[in-house]
Write a protein that holds these residues in place. Structure first.
Motif, short mmCIF file in Angstrom:
data_model
loop_
_atom_site.label_atom_id
_atom_site.label_comp_id
_atom_site.label_asym_id
_atom_site.label_seq_id
_atom_site.Cartn_x
_atom_site.Cartn_y
_atom_site.Cartn_z
N GLU A 187 0.65 -1.27 0.09
CA GLU A 187 -0.06 0.08 0.01
C GLU A 187 0.88 1.24 -0.01
O GLU A 187 0.16 2.41 -0.30
CB GLU A 187 -0.91 0.04 1.17
N ASN A 188 2.20 1.25 0.38
CA ASN A 188 2.82 2.40 0.58
C ASN A 188 3.82 2.45 -0.57
O ASN A 188 4.71 3.28 -0.37
CB ASN A 188 3.67 2.34 1.91
N ALA A 246 4.51 2.64 -5.00
CA ALA A 246 3.85 2.69 -6.33
C ALA A 246 5.10 1.74 -7.09
O ALA A 246 6.03 1.32 -6.32
CB ALA A 246 4.09 4.13 -6.88
N THR A 258 0.23 3.94 -9.35
CA THR A 258 0.63 4.98 -8.70
C THR A 258 -0.48 5.49 -7.74
O THR A 258 -1.59 5.01 -7.67
CB THR A 258 1.02 6.04 -9.84
N GLY A 259 -0.22 6.63 -7.03
CA GLY A 259 -1.00 7.31 -6.32
C GLY A 259 -1.39 6.73 -5.14
O GLY A 259 -0.82 5.46 -4.51
N ALA A 260 -2.40 7.11 -4.27
CA ALA A 260 -2.80 6.47 -2.82
C ALA A 260 -3.28 4.84 -3.13
O ALA A 260 -4.08 4.46 -4.23
CB ALA A 260 -4.23 7.41 -2.54
N GLY A 261 -2.81 4.45 -2.20
CA GLY A 261 -2.89 2.59 -2.22
C GLY A 261 -2.00 1.82 -3.02
O GLY A 261 -1.76 0.58 -2.73
N GLY A 262 -1.18 2.65 -3.69
CA GLY A 262 -0.11 2.00 -4.27
C GLY A 262 -0.19 0.69 -5.10
O GLY A 262 -1.57 0.71 -5.72
N ALA A 276 -3.57 -1.16 -3.91
CA ALA A 276 -4.87 -0.79 -4.60
C ALA A 276 -5.26 -1.43 -5.92
O ALA A 276 -6.24 -1.62 -6.27
CB ALA A 276 -5.18 0.81 -4.54
N ASP A 325 8.35 5.71 -4.79
CA ASP A 325 7.56 6.46 -3.83
C ASP A 325 6.24 6.48 -4.23
O ASP A 325 6.05 7.00 -5.33
CB ASP A 325 8.35 7.52 -3.16
N THR A 326 5.32 6.39 -3.50
CA THR A 326 3.99 6.71 -3.97
C THR A 326 3.68 8.32 -4.52
O THR A 326 2.55 8.65 -5.02
CB THR A 326 3.09 6.64 -2.76
N HIS A 327 4.68 9.13 -4.21
CA HIS A 327 4.43 10.58 -4.51
C HIS A 327 5.33 10.65 -5.77
O HIS A 327 5.08 11.82 -6.45
CB HIS A 327 5.03 11.38 -3.56
#
Length: 238
Positions: free
Chosen positions: A141-142, A144, A163-167, A170, A209-211
């Motif tokens: 989840e953390n 990408a 990418t993004g929230a949930g990586g 998700a 990194d998810t960012h």
């Protein structure tokens, strides 16, 4: 065992082809794989009636007894089942059924092994997602990244990214339908049926990194598609 690990055992057990549970209580054990005469205790149930199934058999109203939960999924018994009776009466089992092992923790799927060692089948991924196993969820989840789906049936590969929230967690949750809304995989499942997805294995090619910007991750996805020739010989369509 699969139904138990996926959390579907109660509903799976409630349906019976014949009236096998016409007693006040039902005590349930599952044959453990690769072990002779070993049975995992999964709970005791109160039986309060049944109704005909819409297609075949009956569906029992079984209520899991709270007092049975302490040992459920932890206790393994040794018992040699003789004859062909699939649902023996308790009084015939009790004299020769012995406690073999009591584990400190309830049986569950393995903990997250690290990104470099991830290689799970579609069935294993489904169980991981449905149980939301903490170590797997926290890891995936953390981040990408770019992942790989290998088709064990025809050897073809599919490269995807998250990418993004949930990586990655998700994104992989979306594959419970077998295709994750990917055009080529959806066509494959439509033609081969839901069981076709059982041939898929999931692994991680690289993480970020998810960012990290979506554009950067897509560039890395494109790199892996070129390296692995997944557009030409695999399941990638773009």
């Amino acid at each position: 065992m699969t139904e138990y690990l996926e959390g579907r055992f109660d509903s799976w057990q409630a349906w019976q082809e014949k009236k096998n549970f016409d007693r006040q209580y039902v005590v349930s054990f599952i044959k453990t794989p690769k072990e002779v005469n070993r049975w995992l205790y999964v709970g005791a149930y109160a039986q309060s009636g049944s109704k005909p199934h819409s297609i075949k058999g009956v569906v029992y109203d079984l209520t899991l007894l709270p007092a049975s939960l302490d040992f459920a999924g932890r206790l393994t018994c040794s018992y040699e089942r003789k004859g062909r009776q699939a649902y023996p009466f308790g009084e015939s089992v009790a004299p020769t059924c012995e406690v073999y092992q009591l584990n400190a923790e309830k049986l569950h799927l393995s903990e997250f092994p690290g990104f470099k060692k991830v290689n799970v089948s579609f069935g294993e991924l489904a169980r991981i997602v449905r149980q939301a196993i903490p170590s797997w969820r926290a890891a995936l989840e953390n981040v990408a990244g770019v992942y790989l789906i290998s088709d064990q049936l025809d050897g073809k590969l599919y490269v995807g990214s998250a990418t993004g929230a949930g990586g990655i967690w998700a994104r992989w949750c979306e594959y419970l339908n077998g295709h994750g809304e990917n055009v080529r995989l959806r066509k494959l499942i439509k033609e081969g049926g839901a069981a076709r997805a059982e041939n898929f294995h999931f692994s991680v090619l690289e993480i970020a990194d998810t960012h990290t910007s979506g554009a950067d991750v897509l560039l890395r996805e494109g790199h892996w598609k070129e390296v692995l020739l997944t557009r030409l010989h695999g399941h990638n369509g773009n």
